[in-house]
Write a protein that holds these residues in place. Structure first.
Motif, mmCIF file in Angstrom:
data_model
loop_
_atom_site.group_PDB
_atom_site.id
_atom_site.type_symbol
_atom_site.label_atom_id
_atom_site.label_comp_id
_atom_site.label_asym_id
_atom_site.label_seq_id
_atom_site.Cartn_x
_atom_site.Cartn_y
_atom_site.Cartn_z
ATOM 1 N N UNK A 63 5.083 1.977 5.841
ATOM 2 C CA UNK A 63 4.369 3.258 5.907
ATOM 3 C C UNK A 63 2.767 2.892 5.577
ATOM 4 N N UNK A 64 2.111 3.217 6.498
ATOM 5 C CA UNK A 64 0.353 3.129 6.319
ATOM 6 C C UNK A 64 0.250 3.947 5.107
ATOM 7 N N UNK A 65 -0.930 3.506 4.421
ATOM 8 C CA UNK A 65 -1.350 4.266 3.134
ATOM 9 C C UNK A 65 -1.900 5.566 3.660
ATOM 10 N N UNK B 109 0.544 -7.030 -3.078
ATOM 11 C CA UNK B 109 1.249 -8.095 -2.600
ATOM 12 C C UNK B 109 0.508 -8.782 -1.242
ATOM 13 N N UNK B 110 1.129 -9.591 -0.795
ATOM 14 C CA UNK B 110 0.332 -10.266 0.526
ATOM 15 C C UNK B 110 0.206 -9.462 1.773
ATOM 16 N N UNK B 111 1.367 -8.360 1.908
ATOM 17 C CA UNK B 111 1.262 -7.519 3.004
ATOM 18 C C UNK B 111 0.249 -6.628 2.733
ATOM 19 N N UNK B 112 0.019 -5.844 1.562
ATOM 20 C CA UNK B 112 -1.124 -5.114 1.225
ATOM 21 C C UNK B 112 -2.429 -5.847 1.181
ATOM 22 N N UNK C 224 -5.326 -4.284 3.633
ATOM 23 C CA UNK C 224 -6.530 -3.990 3.361
ATOM 24 C C UNK C 224 -7.783 -4.991 4.221
ATOM 25 N N UNK C 225 -7.455 -6.124 4.371
ATOM 26 C CA UNK C 225 -8.498 -6.786 5.078
ATOM 27 C C UNK C 225 -8.525 -6.226 6.410
ATOM 28 N N UNK C 226 -7.498 -5.793 7.414
ATOM 29 C CA UNK C 226 -7.723 -5.190 8.583
ATOM 30 C C UNK C 226 -8.614 -3.768 8.574
ATOM 31 N N UNK C 227 -8.335 -3.094 7.577
ATOM 32 C CA UNK C 227 -9.160 -1.707 7.527
ATOM 33 C C UNK C 227 -10.520 -1.971 6.794
ATOM 34 N N UNK C 228 -10.829 -3.101 6.049
ATOM 35 C CA UNK C 228 -12.205 -3.398 5.715
ATOM 36 C C UNK C 228 -12.800 -3.986 7.075
ATOM 37 N N UNK D 233 -14.240 10.900 21.896
ATOM 38 C CA UNK D 233 -13.221 11.612 21.858
ATOM 39 C C UNK D 233 -12.023 10.719 21.390
ATOM 40 N N UNK D 234 -12.303 9.475 21.291
ATOM 41 C CA UNK D 234 -10.976 8.610 20.887
ATOM 42 C C UNK D 234 -11.292 8.236 19.358
ATOM 43 N N UNK D 235 -10.401 8.708 18.513
ATOM 44 C CA UNK D 235 -10.658 8.208 17.025
ATOM 45 C C UNK D 235 -10.044 6.872 17.031
ATOM 46 N N UNK D 236 -10.331 6.258 15.647
ATOM 47 C CA UNK D 236 -9.760 4.975 15.271
ATOM 48 C C UNK D 236 -8.452 5.184 14.423
ATOM 49 N N UNK D 237 -7.996 4.293 14.008
ATOM 50 C CA UNK D 237 -6.645 4.182 13.345
ATOM 51 C C UNK D 237 -6.597 3.657 11.901
ATOM 52 N N UNK D 238 -5.815 3.892 11.070
ATOM 53 C CA UNK D 238 -5.405 3.131 9.736
ATOM 54 C C UNK D 238 -4.322 1.990 10.059
ATOM 55 N N UNK D 239 -4.956 0.936 9.649
ATOM 56 C CA UNK D 239 -4.090 -0.242 9.953
ATOM 57 C C UNK D 239 -3.207 -0.580 8.790
ATOM 58 N N UNK D 240 -1.860 -0.866 9.038
ATOM 59 C CA UNK D 240 -0.949 -1.300 7.898
ATOM 60 C C UNK D 240 -0.316 -2.309 8.350
ATOM 61 N N UNK D 241 0.081 -3.593 7.770
ATOM 62 C CA UNK D 241 0.704 -4.838 8.206
ATOM 63 C C UNK D 241 2.102 -4.336 8.386
#
Length: 274
Positions: free
Chosen positions: A88-90, A104-107, A111-115, A266-274
């Motif tokens: 589940x995304x943050x 953890x590594x997944x977190x 984080x890196x993707x969203x940063x 019109x097109x918003x972005x996403x929250x990225x989660x591994x």
């Protein structure tokens, strides 16, 4: 959007390219590339086969086995290391940036993707929003030095060279586009305290508007981030960037300035989660 090649280059100060039109008028409606009907037909066939294989694999998929999700037979990494985990995304955000990643590594990958998204955003071009962003994602020991370095990079003259106003805002009648979209992530080194993550990205940068001399163009690049766990969160210590991997350009016709500006609004972005 391209970020810099070292810790002092967030936001793409050294990677921006300005393209000038060869003729007056709407630079977004450029000529279509030479037709490649045979290659397009091959891509279509391959695409159908891939979708069919994926559908069969999904239908035959068993239950979730966490002990085998990270490695395949013989303890070797699976062939699809960038596939989504299903986690589940943050839910929390700080300064407009997703936060609250797992320790953890997944977190760290999330984080890196969203940063990467944050560092490739229009917020980097105005000091107030840039400083707020850096306070959120950069290791506390590195913030002051990075703020000073970026103040020297994102000067009013630099913004004007991009076609922006001196404060980093878009001129009247134009839409400033600066977006980074992560394609996948890969951990290259990890521990409880420090994790290094590669983020493969696609980027958009330019001014959408009639007669723009810096139209929106795309790019592909990989960002390597070294993250440390501090203050109960992953924070960036250093980063570097290299070009690619870049796909072969397709036959898509460039959209008009109005279409591009409307899409960005019109097109918003996403929250990225591994």
């Amino acid at each position: 959007m391209s970020l810099g090649d070292d810790q002092e280059g967030y936001g793409g100060a050294g990677q921006t390219r300005t393209r000038y039109p060869d003729r007056p008028g709407d630079v977004y409606g450029g000529a279509r590339r030479s037709p490649r009907s045979s290659s397009r037909s091959l891509v279509t066939v391959v695409g159908v086969i891939v979708l069919l294989i994926a559908a069969i694999a999904f239908a035959n998929r068993g239950g979730d086995d966490s002990s085998s999700s990270a490695k395949g037979a013989g303890g070797q990494p699976k062939a699809t290391p960038t596939s989504a985990s299903g986690a589940t995304p943050v839910q929390s955000r700080t300064g407009g940036v997703p936060t609250g990643f797992a320790h953890d590594a997944q977190g760290a990958q999330s984080a890196a993707a969203n940063y990467a998204v944050a560092l490739g955003s229009t917020d980097m071009f105005a000091k107030t929003t840039r400083d707020t962003l850096l306070q959120t994602i950069i290791s506390p020991s590195r913030v002051a030095g990075l703020e000073a370095a970026l103040d020297k990079a994102y000067t009013p003259e630099f913004n004007e060279a991009l076609g922006l106003n001196r404060d980093g805002s878009a001129p009247a009648g134009y839409t400033f586009v600066s977006r980074t979209s992560p394609i996948g992530t890969k951990v290259t080194q990890t521990s409880a305290a420090v994790t290094t993550v590669d983020v493969w990205c696609g980027g958009l940068l330019g001014l959408a508007g009639e007669n723009s001399t810096n139209p929106v163009t795309s790019s592909w690049f990989t960002i390597t981030m070294k993250l440390e766990w501090t203050s109960n969160s992953w924070k960036i210590v250093t980063h570097s960037q290299k070009d690619g991997p870049s796909p072969v350009p397709g036959d898509d016709k460039a959209s008009s300035a109005d279409e591009m500006a409307k899409a960005v609004e019109e097109y918003g972005g996403f929250t990225y989660a591994r």
